[in-house]
Design an enzyme around this catalytic site. Structure first.
Site, mmCIF file in Angstrom:
data_model
loop_
_atom_site.group_PDB
_atom_site.id
_atom_site.type_symbol
_atom_site.label_atom_id
_atom_site.label_comp_id
_atom_site.label_asym_id
_atom_site.label_seq_id
_atom_site.Cartn_x
_atom_site.Cartn_y
_atom_site.Cartn_z
ATOM 1 N N ASP A 120 0.824 -1.206 0.000
ATOM 2 C CA ASP A 120 0.000 0.000 0.000
ATOM 3 C C ASP A 120 0.858 1.254 0.000
ATOM 4 O OD1 ASP A 120 -2.048 1.802 0.202
ATOM 5 O OD2 ASP A 120 -2.421 1.438 2.325
ATOM 6 N N ASP A 325 -2.165 5.538 -5.631
ATOM 7 C CA ASP A 325 -2.330 4.683 -4.458
ATOM 8 C C ASP A 325 -2.548 3.231 -4.859
ATOM 9 O OD1 ASP A 325 -2.823 3.648 -1.949
ATOM 10 O OD2 ASP A 325 -4.868 4.415 -1.835
#
Length: 515
Positions: A120, A325
């Site tokens: 992430d 992201d």
């Protein structure tokens, strides 16, 4: 920190026992394979046939559901250095039944234990389930088999040590009873009472040189010993750890750079077949596209400026910022960018727009495919970044399978706040997060040959009105490009390649964490 930060969902599906490698003191690049949790290789390995089928309504519903939870947070090789990766290899896997995220096998401790963690770029802290009183212990498959997860324990690792409250890494010192107490951490998520609570520890992360895999590296890192997980973490979201790749000092990329193990940069490759790569110390190539990061003092993220959106030749000068992201499945845009890209796409779509009474479908712009339809044409999407370089979206659409038939949708969701470029727009690219130059880089790649230039960064201005795409190329052949030649105004695609289930879309909402 008072900023909101996202932490991707993770599922540990493969448990491997690994021995610790010898220490290496030179500079280098280190990498490991990443896997999308919906990728067929991982799903086949696990034989988890209870997971939603690709293309079904359940599949896509779960992904968007996870995205919305995560999005609640505010996202808010140089010289003699050799890239490094995880000891298990640099491959990453997009696991299709567990949230449309990329995973990698990481080895921690002595003796080494292996964890399959979600990667992430929207969060900073790496945490693992650890001596936990509330966490997921394993996975039950539809055929009655059980896959046990590794659970980290500082007491069983000879290289583990506590992080005292006096440490610079301890950000919650107000909760400490004394300077020598174990530093606590707590991540509160803004949806469904989801949280992770524990203490910070230090231990070794086992890496290897990315080029020849011959030099083992033991990197001392600080991470979260997650003793209590609540909410969605007990229902399939991140049951076995999250690997934060953000800019904060506590993140692993920052640690590797501060310890002079690698340069302060890393890359992630997002393959069309669900196989990817991650490499620490990779600074990209001289011919990649680049754009600078927009840095905030309080909590810097991988935020960039987009100056224009072009949909099938219709260009709109829209100056806005967005965060790249990897922990978000789809792309989220607010107005005016969302309306421009959606309406432009809709005006050029050939098929009839789908109308449905169901409120579960997360995408607003979907189009019905006939029962015998084998391909369809859709407008090509191109983003122009600050500085002028183009970012051609390899695959902006998703195919959803309903009981009434298949349909395809523009894989963009309307956002109420932050703009996010999610994994679907990064597919087909090697994305470089260069924190030394403070730029985002990108280069087309199939993720098998890391230097493969399978898509043009700057296509010629004269392009054909449409290009036929080999359905096999879009169905998961990592050695063929999605669009051959130049990027045209319209692209043709087979509807059988990436069908996702509707219910899964709703279940996969991003998690927003307040730390």
């Amino acid at each position: 920190m008072s900023e909101l930060s996202s932490y991707s969902c993770v599922l540990l599906l493969v448990v491997l026992g690994l021995s610790a490698g010898s220490c290496c003191y030179g500079f280098g690049t280190f990498g490991f394979d990443i896997h999308h949790r919906y990728s067929d290789p991982v799903k086949d390995f696990l034989t988890v046939d209870a997971l939603p089928a690709k293309g079904s309504l359940e599949y896509y519903s779960a992904m968007v559901h996870r995205d919305k939870i995560i999005k609640g947070r505010r996202l808010a090789t140089a010289n003699d250095q050799t890239p490094v990766t995880f000891l298990d290899g640099n491959e990453t896997y997009r696991l299709s039944g567990l949230g449309f995220l990329y995973y990698a096998n990481v080895s921690v401790g002595s003796p080494a234990l292996s964890f399959l963690v979600a990667l992430d770029t929207g969060s900073d802290l790496f945490w693992l389930p650890c001596d936990c009183s509330s966490c997921v212990q394993g996975l039950s498959t539809a055929d009655g088999q059980t896959i046990d997860f590794n659970i980290y324990s500082p007491n069983t690792s000879s290289t583990s040590s506590k992080v005292p409250c006096s440490s610079d890494m301890c950000e919650q010192q107000k909760r400490c009873s004394s300077s020598q107490s174990n530093c606590p951490y707590q991540i509160l998520y803004l949806s469904n009472g989801t949280s992770s609570t524990g203490v910070l520890v230090e231990d070794v992360l086992h890496l290897t040189t990315d080029e020849d895999k011959t030099k083992a590296v033991q990197a001392k890192i600080t991470f979260g010993c997650g003793k209590v997980q609540t909410g969605s973490f007990l229902n399939g979201a991140a049951p076995n750890g999250l690997f934060g790749l953000g800019m904060d000092n506590i993140s692993v990329p920052s640690t590797l750079a501060n310890e002079n193990i690698t340069s302060n940069s890393f890359s992630m490759c997002f393959g069309r077949d669900g196989i990817g790569r991650i490499t620490f110390g990779d600074r990209g190539s001289s011919y990649q596209g680049e754009t600078p990061f927009n840095l905030r003092k309080s909590h810097p993220t991988y935020n960039v400026s987009i100056t224009q959106i072009n949909v099938g030749g219709n260009a709109g000068d829209l100056d806005f910022s967005a965060v790249f992201d990897s922990g978000t499945s789809f792309t989220y845009l607010n107005d005016p960018a969302y309306t421009f890209i959606s309406e432009s796409f809709n005006n050029m779509a050939i098929e009839k727009r789908h109308t449905s009474d169901s409120s579960d479908l997360p995408f607003d712009y979907c189009y019905d495919l006939s029962a015998n339809q084998t391909n369809f044409t859709y407008p090509v999407v191109n983003l122009t970044m600050k500085g002028g370089d183009s970012f051609f979206v390899d695959d902006p659409i998703v195919v959803v399978s309903l009981k009434s038939g298949d349909l395809y949708c523009l894989g963009v969701v309307k956002s109420d706040d932050v703009n996010i470029i999610g994994q679907n727009f990064m597919t087909g690219y090697r994305i470089v997060f260069d924190r030394e130059k403070m730029v985002l880089g990108w280069n087309p790649s199939d993720c098998y040959d890391i230097e493969a230039n399978t898509l043009p960064v700057r296509p010629p201005t004269a392009v054909p009105p449409a290009v036929a795409v080999n359905p096999e190329a879009t169905a998961g052949n990592g050695n063929t490009s999605h669009i051959s030649g130049a990027s045209p105004p319209m692209a043709n695609q087979s509807p059988k390649m990436k069908t996702l289930s509707y219910a899964l879309i709703v279940a996969l909402i991003p998690f927003f964490a307040l730390i």
